[in-house]
Design an enzyme around this catalytic site. Structure first.
Site: not given
Ligand code: NAP
Length: 276
Positions: A136, A149
């Site tokens: 991130s 985080y």
């Molecule tokens: P998201 O739509 O909430 O997706 C998160 C995914 O991770 C979901 O498929 C969730 O599964 C899965 N997950 C969460 N906890 C888990 C666990 N213990 N075991 C297995 N799967 C798990 O959010 P996203 O933004 O796409 O997040 C993906 C990554 O990007 C994360 O690492 C996040 O920190 C990073 N990120 C996001 C942003 C942003 O602005 N969106 C920015 C920087 C970094 P479930 O559906 O089962 O909960």
């Protein structure tokens, strides 16, 4: 397109994981995605004949090696691991219990490391492979209210960069992908928010929490475009160790590097006074 690959992506039920899986399938890659329910498994596998899902919580550390070995045996050699599964904890550090920090690090750091340790023996033997870790901009810059985080993402950035130096000689690349704010479920259903308890922090933190809640779903970044950017890194002959995604990430990380440089210069005399 470049060669067809087998990608293992954790967390493909929504957000970046689902977007990357769809774009990878569209250009002919095979995708094995991890999900956390039977319904999510069916949904993912209905995308394409080249979409395979496995039910796995990345904190189920005992199960990870078995799942990876089974994928290698039944789907094929994993060319690319994308450690995408993760979530955000939000809360003032003093108010947030250590149990929330443990959970944050279990998922965002230990889960990702366990996945890497499981695929590395196979990639090392083949002398090729690529690991992408979703970190991130919060792994480079900090904001009040997300100490756990940012701590977890700084840890993953450091581990990612170190691992890249260890396995580069075996032909394995490691890329830390650092997105800015994107329209996923991150700040919505996926976020854990510690309740407020110390009035002293009202002025500094309440506006931050409110702004993040209001912005959820309206962030600048498009996950589909992030997916295309990640596919470009996956296709590259020399993938980067760090890849920022989004103009917000670019501005904030550049600002951090510049102010860090200023502070290093301001204290340089003291810094070098300790030699000898
Ligand atoms: P998201 O739509 O909430 O997706 C998160 C995914 O991770 C979901 O498929 C969730 O599964 C899965 N997950 C969460 N906890 C888990 C666990 N213990 N075991 C297995 N799967 C798990 O959010 P996203 O933004 O796409 O997040 C993906 C990554 O990007 C994360 O690492 C996040 O920190 C990073 N990120 C996001 C942003 C942003 O602005 N969106 C920015 C920087 C970094 P479930 O559906 O089962 O909960």
């Amino acid at each position: 397109m470049a060669s067809r690959k087998i990608l293992l992506i954790t967390g493909v039920s929504s957000g970046f994981g689902l977007a990357l899986a769809k774009e990878a399938l569209a250009v002919g890659h095979t995708v094995v995605g991890t999900v956390r329910s039977a319904q999510a498994r069916r949904d993912f596998e209905s995308l394409s004949a080249a979409a395979f899902a496995r039910v796995l919580d990345v904190t189920d550390f005992e199960a990870i090696e078995g799942v990876v070995s089974e994928i290698e045996a039944t789907v094929g050699p994993i060319d690319v691991l994308v450690n995408n599964a993760g979530y955000g904890h939000e809360g003032v550090m003093e108010e947030s219990p250590l149990s929330e920090m443990r959970r944050q690090f279990d998922v965002n750091v230990f889960g990702a490391v366990a996945m890497m340790k499981a695929v590395l023996p196979f990639m090392r033997e083949r002398r090729r492979g690529h690991i992408l870790n979703m970190t991130s901009m919060g792994g480079h810059v900090t904001m009040p209210g997300i100490a756990y985080y940012c701590g977890s993402k700084f840890a993953l950035v450091g581990i990612s960069e170190t691992l890249g130096k260890e396995v580069g000689p075996f032909g394995i690349a490691v890329t830390a992908v650092a997105p800015g704010s994107f329209r996923t479920d991150w700040a919505g259903r996926s976020m854990t928010r510690t309740p407020r308890s110390i009035a002293d922090y009202d002025a500094i933190f309440d506006p931050v929490r409110k702004a993040r809640e209001e912005k959820s779903g309206r962030q600048l970044g498009d996950p589909q475009k992030a997916a295309l950017a990640m596919l470009a890194a996956i296709d590259a002959d020399s993938p980067p160790a760090h890849l920022l995604l989004g103009s917000d990430a670019l501005g904030l990380v550049r600002g951090k590097l510049s102010s860090l440089g200023d502070e290093i210069r301001a204290w340089e005399t003291v810094t070098v006074s300790t030699d000898g």
